[in-house]
Enzyme design. Structure first.
Site, mmCIF file in Angstrom:
data_model
loop_
_atom_site.group_PDB
_atom_site.id
_atom_site.type_symbol
_atom_site.label_atom_id
_atom_site.label_comp_id
_atom_site.label_asym_id
_atom_site.label_seq_id
_atom_site.Cartn_x
_atom_site.Cartn_y
_atom_site.Cartn_z
ATOM 1 N N ARG A 5 0.958 -1.257 0.048
ATOM 2 C CA ARG A 5 -0.122 0.001 0.053
ATOM 3 C C ARG A 5 0.812 1.191 -0.062
ATOM 4 N NH1 ARG A 5 -2.285 2.934 4.880
ATOM 5 N NH2 ARG A 5 -3.784 4.228 3.927
ATOM 6 N N HIS A 41 -2.622 10.858 1.120
ATOM 7 C CA HIS A 41 -2.078 10.656 2.269
ATOM 8 C C HIS A 41 -1.481 12.189 2.665
ATOM 9 C CE1 HIS A 41 -0.642 7.363 5.154
ATOM 10 N NE2 HIS A 41 -0.136 8.647 5.662
ATOM 11 N N GLU A 86 -7.172 8.641 6.628
ATOM 12 C CA GLU A 86 -7.137 9.355 8.057
ATOM 13 C C GLU A 86 -7.568 10.919 7.582
ATOM 14 O OE1 GLU A 86 -3.628 8.750 10.447
ATOM 15 O OE2 GLU A 86 -3.818 6.518 10.466
ATOM 16 N N ASN A 103 -7.316 2.080 10.140
ATOM 17 C CA ASN A 103 -6.019 2.157 10.960
ATOM 18 C C ASN A 103 -5.991 2.019 12.375
ATOM 19 O OD1 ASN A 103 -5.156 2.491 8.241
ATOM 20 N ND2 ASN A 103 -4.445 4.514 8.458
ATOM 21 N N TYR A 160 -3.765 1.876 16.422
ATOM 22 C CA TYR A 160 -2.587 2.112 16.933
ATOM 23 C C TYR A 160 -2.777 1.991 18.398
ATOM 24 C CZ TYR A 160 -0.238 3.283 12.611
ATOM 25 O OH TYR A 160 0.315 3.292 11.476
ATOM 26 N N GLU A 188 -3.279 -0.011 8.295
ATOM 27 C CA GLU A 188 -2.128 0.290 9.120
ATOM 28 C C GLU A 188 -2.142 -0.181 10.579
ATOM 29 O OE1 GLU A 188 -0.850 4.487 9.224
ATOM 30 O OE2 GLU A 188 -1.530 4.776 7.269
HETATM 31 O O1 IFM Z 1 2.876 7.670 10.180
HETATM 32 C C1 IFM Z 1 1.765 7.719 10.040
HETATM 33 C C2 IFM Z 1 0.923 7.449 9.048
HETATM 34 O O2 IFM Z 1 1.397 8.500 7.973
HETATM 35 C C3 IFM Z 1 -0.589 7.872 9.337
HETATM 36 N N1 IFM Z 1 -1.064 6.768 10.213
HETATM 37 C C4 IFM Z 1 -0.388 6.875 11.392
HETATM 38 C C5 IFM Z 1 1.148 6.608 11.082
HETATM 39 C C6 IFM Z 1 1.851 6.576 12.580
HETATM 40 O O3 IFM Z 1 1.729 8.044 13.071
#
Ligand code: IFM
Length: 477
Positions: A86, A130, A175, A304, A306, A380
């Protein structure tokens, strides 16, 4: 222990046979070559060159020099055994003024990249936006201006015409929450503006741009093309079960998630979000018919994830910059001054983000319930740690392996519980330019020595290669 996070299930976890294993990057974070072959500045060039904006004054001028080193990077992907890559297309590289004709040289770069990936059996997965808006369009008002949405659809059409015969999977935006609320609200992302009403206008025009771009893609792409959007859905938890804390969580969920999923997936803005932000804007920038334009059928939703978000009600003066998205005197959460953000307890990554795979599990089950029938991809997931090359030249990142193991266990449990997750993209292939943090945060599974541009696969890359080769989660060590 919660089965979603059990680190060592008795039987090795096997993923479904056609599960897509990938890795991801974004143009400005890796390409460099910012003034080559007709590329013009994006908002991130301008922002990173503005003193005080990015840590250490870092810029994406060279980044990981992927624009020149892409053949080596494809070899690295082959070594990882991934079935998909990607990447994002740089808008100012392929349409330098943000309107009008495309740059043949710019498009050729992505044609060559896609061809070389296909030759290695790696599916190219394209993200159209992006975060690197052409500066020309920001000068004309940026995302708070309606015309930017129309320009985005035009650009999407140009890229589809050029790559539609090679690329099957397309993502409009990455995002959009960050583009709207960090870019125009708190200002910790480009273009660094800080007006809460503009942030909401930007969110609407990103939504509109998404809808118009999906229509432009459908018009041009073959029937079997898969079209998606990637959202950084926040898994928002209230600190306590009190009505006030639950209301704070609802408010943040509205601004982080439902302001996008509402129109994109349901055809309407949520009434509570409009009410919560009434002191900031009257939403008159939403024209009759816009929600219907935004609401286009999608083949995949990119998620995505985290770390989860923990909030409570707060009675004092507004607290800004404590939500894990960077310090600012301006809020990225319009109309939510009475919400406080807290650190979820537990171990953290180098970003200060708590490691909590149960958030991913719960998020996937929520999407399963809220949007039944919509296939999902984890577009992600990953972590930053302070990696370094040891005396023997090897880079050992057991913390990243543990992070990935925990989150993939959560994904597997979610699939077993009925979440239709079709693939997983590790963020990121390479250490790269981490936006406001510059090169100080390393998210790659491949280490980059920025002085020499030497790439060194970390131990997590070897671990991930075992997983991609047979679809069974290897032990953590
Ligand atoms: O690096 C970023 C990415 O560009 C978008 N999502 C979160 C990642 C980590 O912060």
């Amino acid at each position: 222990m919660d089965p979603a996070v059990s680190p060592d299930a008795a039987a090795p976890l096997r993923f479904p046979p056609h599960f897509l294993w990938g890795t991801a990057t974004a143009a400005y974070q890796i390409e460099g070559a910012v003034d080559e072959d007709g590329r013009t500045p994006s908002i991130w060039d301008t922002y990173s060159h503005t003193p005080g904006r990015v840590r250490n004054g870092d810029t994406g001028d060279i980044a990981t020099d992927h624009y020149h080193r892409w053949p080596e990077d494809i070899e690295l992907m082959s070594g990882l055994g991934v079935g998909a890559y990607r990447f994002s297309v740089s808008w100012p590289r392929v349409q330098p003024t943000g309107r009008g004709p495309a740059s043949a040289k710019g498009l050729d770069f992505y044609r060559r990249l896609a061809d070389a990936l296909l030759a290695k059996g790696i599916e190219p997965v394209v993200t159209l936006y992006h975060w690197d808006l052409p500066q020309h369009l920001e000068d004309a008002g940026g995302w708070p201006e309606r015309d930017t949405a129309l320009r985005f659809a035009e650009y999407a059409g140009l890229v589809a015409d050029a790559l539609g015969d090679r690329v099957k999977t397309w993502t409009t935006l990455n995002e959009p929450w960050c583009s709207a609320f960090l870019g125009y609200g708190s200002g910790v992302h480009a273009p660094g503006r800080t007006d809460p009403a503009d942030a909401l206008r930007a969110a609407h025009h990103l939504n509109l741009g998404h809808g118009l771009a999906v229509a432009a893609l459908r018009e041009r792409l073959p029937e079997d093309a898969r079209i998606s959007v990637t959202l950084n859905l926040h898994h928002v938890r209230p600190l306590t079960d009190s009505a006030a804390d639950r209301d704070a969580a609802r408010r943040i969920d509205g601004l982080a998630n439902r302001v996008f999923t509402g129109p994109m997936l349901g055809g309407a803005y949520p009434a509570d979000v409009i009410e919560d932000t009434a002191s900031v804007t009257d939403w008159s920038f939403v024209h009759d018919g816009d929600p219907a334009l935004i609401h286009q059928p999608l083949d995949i939703l990119g998620v995505n994830y985290y770390s989860p978000t923990l909030v409570s009600h707060h009675d004092g003066p507004p607290l800004h910059g404590a939500d894990g998205h960077g310090a600012s005197d301006h809020t990225p959460w319009p109309g939510a001054d009475h919400v406080a953000f807290h650190q979820t307890p537990g171990e953290r990554t180098a970003m200060g983000w708590t490691i909590d795979p149960s958030g991913l599990y719960e998020l996937l089950l929520r999407v399963r319930d809220d949007h039944p029938g919509l296939p999902l991809m984890i577009t992600e997931n990953g972590s930053a740690f302070d990696d370094y090359a040891g005396p023997d030249g090897a880079v050992r990142d057991p913390e990243r392996v543990a992070y990935l193991h925990g989150h993939l266990t959560a994904v597997h449990r979610a699939i077993e519980a009925g979440a239709d997750v079709r693939g997983y993209f590790l963020w990121s292939l390479l250490d790269n330019f981490e936006w406001g943090y510059g090169y100080s945060k390393r998210f790659g599974t491949v280490y980059v020595d920025y002085a020499t541009q030497r790439r060194i696969p970390k131990s997590s890359a070897h671990w991930y290669a075992k997983l991609t080769r047979n679809g069974t989660l290897p032990p953590r060590d």
